[in-house]
Scaffold this motif. Sequence first.
Motif, short mmCIF file in Angstrom:
data_model
loop_
_atom_site.label_atom_id
_atom_site.label_comp_id
_atom_site.label_asym_id
_atom_site.label_seq_id
_atom_site.Cartn_x
_atom_site.Cartn_y
_atom_site.Cartn_z
N ASP A 155 76.55 92.99 6.39
CA ASP A 155 77.32 92.64 5.20
C ASP A 155 77.03 91.23 4.70
OD1 ASP A 155 78.56 95.13 5.23
OD2 ASP A 155 80.17 94.44 6.55
N LEU A 156 76.07 90.54 5.31
CA LEU A 156 75.75 89.18 4.90
C LEU A 156 74.73 89.18 3.77
CD1 LEU A 156 75.37 87.43 8.38
CD2 LEU A 156 77.43 87.65 6.98
N SER A 157 74.78 88.16 2.96
CA SER A 157 73.76 87.98 1.94
C SER A 157 72.45 87.59 2.62
CB SER A 157 74.17 86.89 0.96
OG SER A 157 74.20 85.63 1.62
N ALA A 158 71.35 87.64 1.88
CA ALA A 158 70.06 87.27 2.45
C ALA A 158 70.09 85.84 2.96
CB ALA A 158 68.96 87.45 1.40
N GLU A 159 70.75 84.96 2.21
CA GLU A 159 70.83 83.56 2.62
C GLU A 159 71.66 83.40 3.89
OE1 GLU A 159 72.40 79.24 0.85
OE2 GLU A 159 72.32 81.03 -0.45
N GLU A 160 72.79 84.10 3.95
CA GLU A 160 73.65 84.02 5.13
C GLU A 160 72.96 84.63 6.35
OE1 GLU A 160 78.12 84.35 3.20
OE2 GLU A 160 76.92 86.17 3.44
N ARG A 161 72.24 85.71 6.12
CA ARG A 161 71.52 86.37 7.22
C ARG A 161 70.45 85.44 7.79
NH1 ARG A 161 70.49 92.04 8.34
NH2 ARG A 161 68.62 92.26 9.62
N ALA A 162 69.68 84.78 6.90
CA ALA A 162 68.65 83.85 7.35
C ALA A 162 69.26 82.69 8.14
CB ALA A 162 67.88 83.33 6.15
N LYS A 163 70.40 82.20 7.67
CA LYS A 163 71.06 81.11 8.37
C LYS A 163 71.55 81.56 9.74
CE LYS A 163 74.64 77.59 7.78
NZ LYS A 163 75.68 77.03 6.88
N ARG A 164 72.09 82.77 9.81
CA ARG A 164 72.57 83.31 11.09
C ARG A 164 71.42 83.45 12.07
NH1 ARG A 164 74.51 83.88 15.16
NH2 ARG A 164 75.86 85.53 15.98
N MET A 165 70.26 83.84 11.59
CA MET A 165 69.10 84.03 12.46
C MET A 165 68.51 82.70 12.93
SD MET A 165 68.63 87.13 13.24
CE MET A 165 67.02 86.90 13.99
N GLU A 166 68.97 81.59 12.37
CA GLU A 166 68.54 80.28 12.85
C GLU A 166 69.26 79.88 14.13
OE1 GLU A 166 69.14 77.56 9.68
OE2 GLU A 166 67.57 78.42 8.40
N ASP A 167 70.33 80.61 14.46
CA ASP A 167 71.06 80.35 15.69
C ASP A 167 70.11 80.56 16.87
OD1 ASP A 167 72.61 80.37 17.97
OD2 ASP A 167 74.09 81.80 17.22
N PRO A 168 69.81 79.51 17.64
CA PRO A 168 68.81 79.65 18.72
C PRO A 168 69.22 80.65 19.79
CG PRO A 168 69.93 77.52 18.85
CD PRO A 168 70.32 78.13 17.54
N VAL A 169 70.51 80.76 20.07
CA VAL A 169 70.97 81.71 21.09
C VAL A 169 70.67 83.13 20.65
CG1 VAL A 169 72.99 82.63 22.29
CG2 VAL A 169 72.75 80.16 21.97
N LEU A 170 71.02 83.44 19.40
CA LEU A 170 70.78 84.79 18.88
C LEU A 170 69.29 85.06 18.78
CD1 LEU A 170 71.79 87.42 17.62
CD2 LEU A 170 71.87 86.25 15.41
N ARG A 171 68.55 84.10 18.26
CA ARG A 171 67.11 84.29 18.06
C ARG A 171 66.38 84.53 19.37
NH1 ARG A 171 64.13 83.23 13.59
NH2 ARG A 171 61.89 82.88 13.85
#
Length: 226
Positions: free
Chosen positions: A126-142
């Motif tokens: 449900d995130l926008s492309a910008e929010e999704r990209a920012k979320r994927m910058e989380d090093p733990v998640l990545r």
Amino acid sequence: MALARAELLLGLDPAPSLDAGERDLKSAVDRRYPLAYLALASSHRAMDRFEEAQAVLEACIREAPSIAARARAELERVRAEIAEEKGQPWRASLHQAENWIHGGSYARARECIERGLGQVEESLADLSAEERAKRMEDPVLRVAIRGSRYNLACILALASAGRDGPRAATVAVDPAEAARLQDRAFEELGRAIDLGDRDIEGWEADTDLEPLHGDPRWEALLGRLR
């Protein structure tokens, strides 16, 4: 026997192999052996069965006052893990996959990884492309996703050779199914590279990936790592 097993397990890192001793541990708990409560709770935690661990520790506090303080400390940690799991269920799934990998059951690990990656996608849907990209910058998640993509590729590669783990016996696999599994393995390796994996030495030394070595796509992927 059950009490001795419980005391031994308390000093070990939890792993899926503890399931084989859970019947003895439960028997020891039924006999009110204090240490068995902690060992059984530890076994549940190892498999991310946090609510079961919570129930055992609560029983320990009620029924084994000699170690109630230790049980309360463990209970606080379990409750924190339950809260974290509810907020990020993918963590529990991917952690459980690692336990199954260490325990040698790649088929079960695959189920956990695929479930965990699906949960990640649901959290991003449900995130926008910008929010999704920012979320994927989380090093733990990545890092978690990257490692899981690589692990899934190893599981698929070995499954294409008819094996459910490095120590498992080989079974026959239909050639079309083997090809499909290898296609998926290469896709997952490519995704791991996209997420920053550059461990060429680790890839080349990993025997789980040997079924892929004869394919031209293997050298192409190594080229991306160099």
